[in-house]
Design a protein around this motif. Structure first.
Motif, mmCIF file in Angstrom:
data_model
loop_
_atom_site.group_PDB
_atom_site.id
_atom_site.type_symbol
_atom_site.label_atom_id
_atom_site.label_comp_id
_atom_site.label_asym_id
_atom_site.label_seq_id
_atom_site.Cartn_x
_atom_site.Cartn_y
_atom_site.Cartn_z
ATOM 1 N N ALA A 187 0.851 -1.130 0.149
ATOM 2 C CA ALA A 187 -0.107 0.070 0.096
ATOM 3 C C ALA A 187 0.772 1.290 -0.090
ATOM 4 O O ALA A 187 0.717 2.374 -0.630
ATOM 5 C CB ALA A 187 -0.832 0.067 1.191
ATOM 6 N N ARG A 188 1.980 1.271 0.900
ATOM 7 C CA ARG A 188 2.895 2.324 0.847
ATOM 8 C C ARG A 188 3.499 2.651 -0.556
ATOM 9 O O ARG A 188 3.517 3.691 -1.131
ATOM 10 C CB ARG A 188 3.834 2.102 1.904
ATOM 11 C CG ARG A 188 5.052 2.991 1.930
ATOM 12 C CD ARG A 188 5.877 2.812 3.076
ATOM 13 N NE ARG A 188 7.178 3.726 2.713
ATOM 14 C CZ ARG A 188 8.051 4.053 3.738
ATOM 15 N NH1 ARG A 188 7.681 3.489 5.051
ATOM 16 N NH2 ARG A 188 8.895 5.020 3.842
ATOM 17 N N ALA A 189 3.795 1.509 -1.318
ATOM 18 C CA ALA A 189 4.438 1.637 -2.544
ATOM 19 C C ALA A 189 3.687 2.025 -3.436
ATOM 20 O O ALA A 189 3.758 3.112 -4.419
ATOM 21 C CB ALA A 189 5.209 0.364 -2.940
ATOM 22 N N LYS A 190 2.208 1.682 -3.591
ATOM 23 C CA LYS A 190 1.281 2.327 -4.337
ATOM 24 C C LYS A 190 0.976 3.669 -4.165
ATOM 25 O O LYS A 190 1.011 4.498 -5.161
ATOM 26 C CB LYS A 190 -0.229 1.368 -4.077
ATOM 27 C CG LYS A 190 -1.313 1.782 -5.050
ATOM 28 C CD LYS A 190 -2.343 0.974 -4.856
ATOM 29 C CE LYS A 190 -3.384 1.267 -5.889
ATOM 30 N NZ LYS A 190 -4.885 0.510 -5.457
ATOM 31 N N LEU A 191 0.921 4.048 -2.878
ATOM 32 C CA LEU A 191 0.737 5.302 -2.555
ATOM 33 C C LEU A 191 1.803 6.336 -3.198
ATOM 34 O O LEU A 191 1.490 7.403 -3.803
ATOM 35 C CB LEU A 191 0.312 5.665 -1.059
ATOM 36 C CG LEU A 191 0.045 7.026 -0.561
ATOM 37 C CD1 LEU A 191 -1.218 7.483 -1.094
ATOM 38 C CD2 LEU A 191 0.212 7.210 0.919
ATOM 39 N N LEU A 192 2.950 6.046 -2.598
ATOM 40 C CA LEU A 192 4.093 6.702 -3.046
ATOM 41 C C LEU A 192 4.259 6.781 -4.781
ATOM 42 O O LEU A 192 4.472 7.973 -5.197
ATOM 43 C CB LEU A 192 5.615 6.044 -2.613
ATOM 44 C CG LEU A 192 5.521 6.680 -1.170
ATOM 45 C CD1 LEU A 192 7.019 5.926 -0.699
ATOM 46 C CD2 LEU A 192 5.917 7.938 -0.818
ATOM 47 N N GLY A 193 3.917 5.658 -5.386
ATOM 48 C CA GLY A 193 4.187 5.828 -6.927
ATOM 49 C C GLY A 193 3.129 6.713 -7.503
ATOM 50 O O GLY A 193 3.581 7.433 -8.448
ATOM 51 N N ARG A 194 1.725 6.717 -6.893
ATOM 52 C CA ARG A 194 0.850 7.540 -7.454
ATOM 53 C C ARG A 194 1.269 9.120 -7.100
ATOM 54 O O ARG A 194 1.050 9.922 -7.931
ATOM 55 C CB ARG A 194 -0.564 7.125 -6.969
ATOM 56 C CG ARG A 194 -1.716 8.010 -7.455
ATOM 57 C CD ARG A 194 -3.003 7.327 -7.174
ATOM 58 N NE ARG A 194 -4.064 8.049 -7.807
ATOM 59 C CZ ARG A 194 -5.366 7.613 -7.752
ATOM 60 N NH1 ARG A 194 -5.375 6.522 -7.357
ATOM 61 N NH2 ARG A 194 -6.252 7.938 -8.452
ATOM 62 N N THR A 195 1.881 9.185 -6.074
ATOM 63 C CA THR A 195 2.365 10.717 -5.715
ATOM 64 C C THR A 195 3.441 10.977 -6.546
ATOM 65 O O THR A 195 3.215 12.320 -7.134
ATOM 66 C CB THR A 195 2.759 10.712 -4.082
ATOM 67 O OG1 THR A 195 1.755 10.337 -3.371
ATOM 68 C CG2 THR A 195 3.075 12.026 -3.823
#
Length: 229
Positions: A187-195
């Motif tokens: 979830a963290r990787a997905k959030l950072l990637g989208r950011t």
């Protein structure tokens, strides 16, 4: 004195740009992404806000170095309370410093209010105040000596674009320690990637603006350059 004045003025510009850019990064990049991912974006926004107060305080610190050095260079006199008061209240540099610091604290206060209201409208209000604060830098630039609306507008847009880009440079390191990122790795990787993807789009626009306004500034000063013979 000249070197110290240059360093202090550069530090003032950097602090003001980081402050304005962090507000825009929060409003334009982080909050929309965190809402889309159902992350607790307000917690990170609160951390951003604390950094904004720190940056507003640093505006005071850099000014307390820049203003006395300016007063001594302009007058050729030793520093005294009378000379400092004259520089603060009777010169454009001093008046702009007072305005810049005041607006810097207004930006931090508006961001604090935006967190309490939990509305993006208030964040954009804080961003507008930050944009006005950046105008105080333009009023001390070479563009101010040119006169006319277009040189001032181009210089201001250049500073705004640079600050938006710098906001991401500060925002991402802060996010790495933010409470919302204390989540499962996927979830963290997905959030950072989208950011990162959203900021990349914003950064593309800022780089374009920097190239256009920078090219205009070069063309504006080319006639003043000595001929290469």
């Amino acid at each position: 004195q000249e070197s110290l004045a240059g360093i202090a003025h550069g530090a003032t510009q950097g602090v003001a740009a980081f402050l304005a850019g962090l507000v825009v990064f929060t409003a334009l990049v982080w909050l929309p992404v965190s809402r889309a991912e159902n992350a607790e974006g307000e917690k990170a926004a609160g951390l951003f806000c604390r950094w904004m107060w720190v940056l507003a305080g640093l505006l005071v610190v850099t000014g307390l170095v820049e203003l006395p050095v300016y007063a001594m260079r302009a007058s050729g006199e030793s520093l005294s309370s009378g000379l400092l008061a004259e520089a603060l209240y009777d010169t454009r540099v001093g008046q702009l410093w007072v305005l810049r610091v005041s607006l810097g604290f207004f930006v931090a206060a508006a961001a604090t209010y935006a967190i309490r209201r939990r509305s993006p409208v208030y964040w954009w209000g804080a961003a507008c105040i930050a944009a006005v604060m950046l105008m105080t830098l333009t009023r001390q630039s070479h563009a101010a000596t040119e006169g006319g609306f277009l040189p001032l507008a181009a210089d201001w847009l250049h500073v705004v674009a640079a600050s938006v880009w710098m906001g991401g440079l500060l925002g991402f390191p802060i996010l790495l320690t933010a409470p919302p990122l204390e989540m499962p790795a996927d979830a963290r990787a997905k959030l950072l990637g989208r950011t990162v993807r959203r900021f990349s789009k914003v950064a593309t626009g800022t780089v374009t603006a920097l190239l256009i306004t920078g090219s205009y500034a070069i063309l504006l000063h080319v006639p003043n350059l000595p001929a290469l013979t």
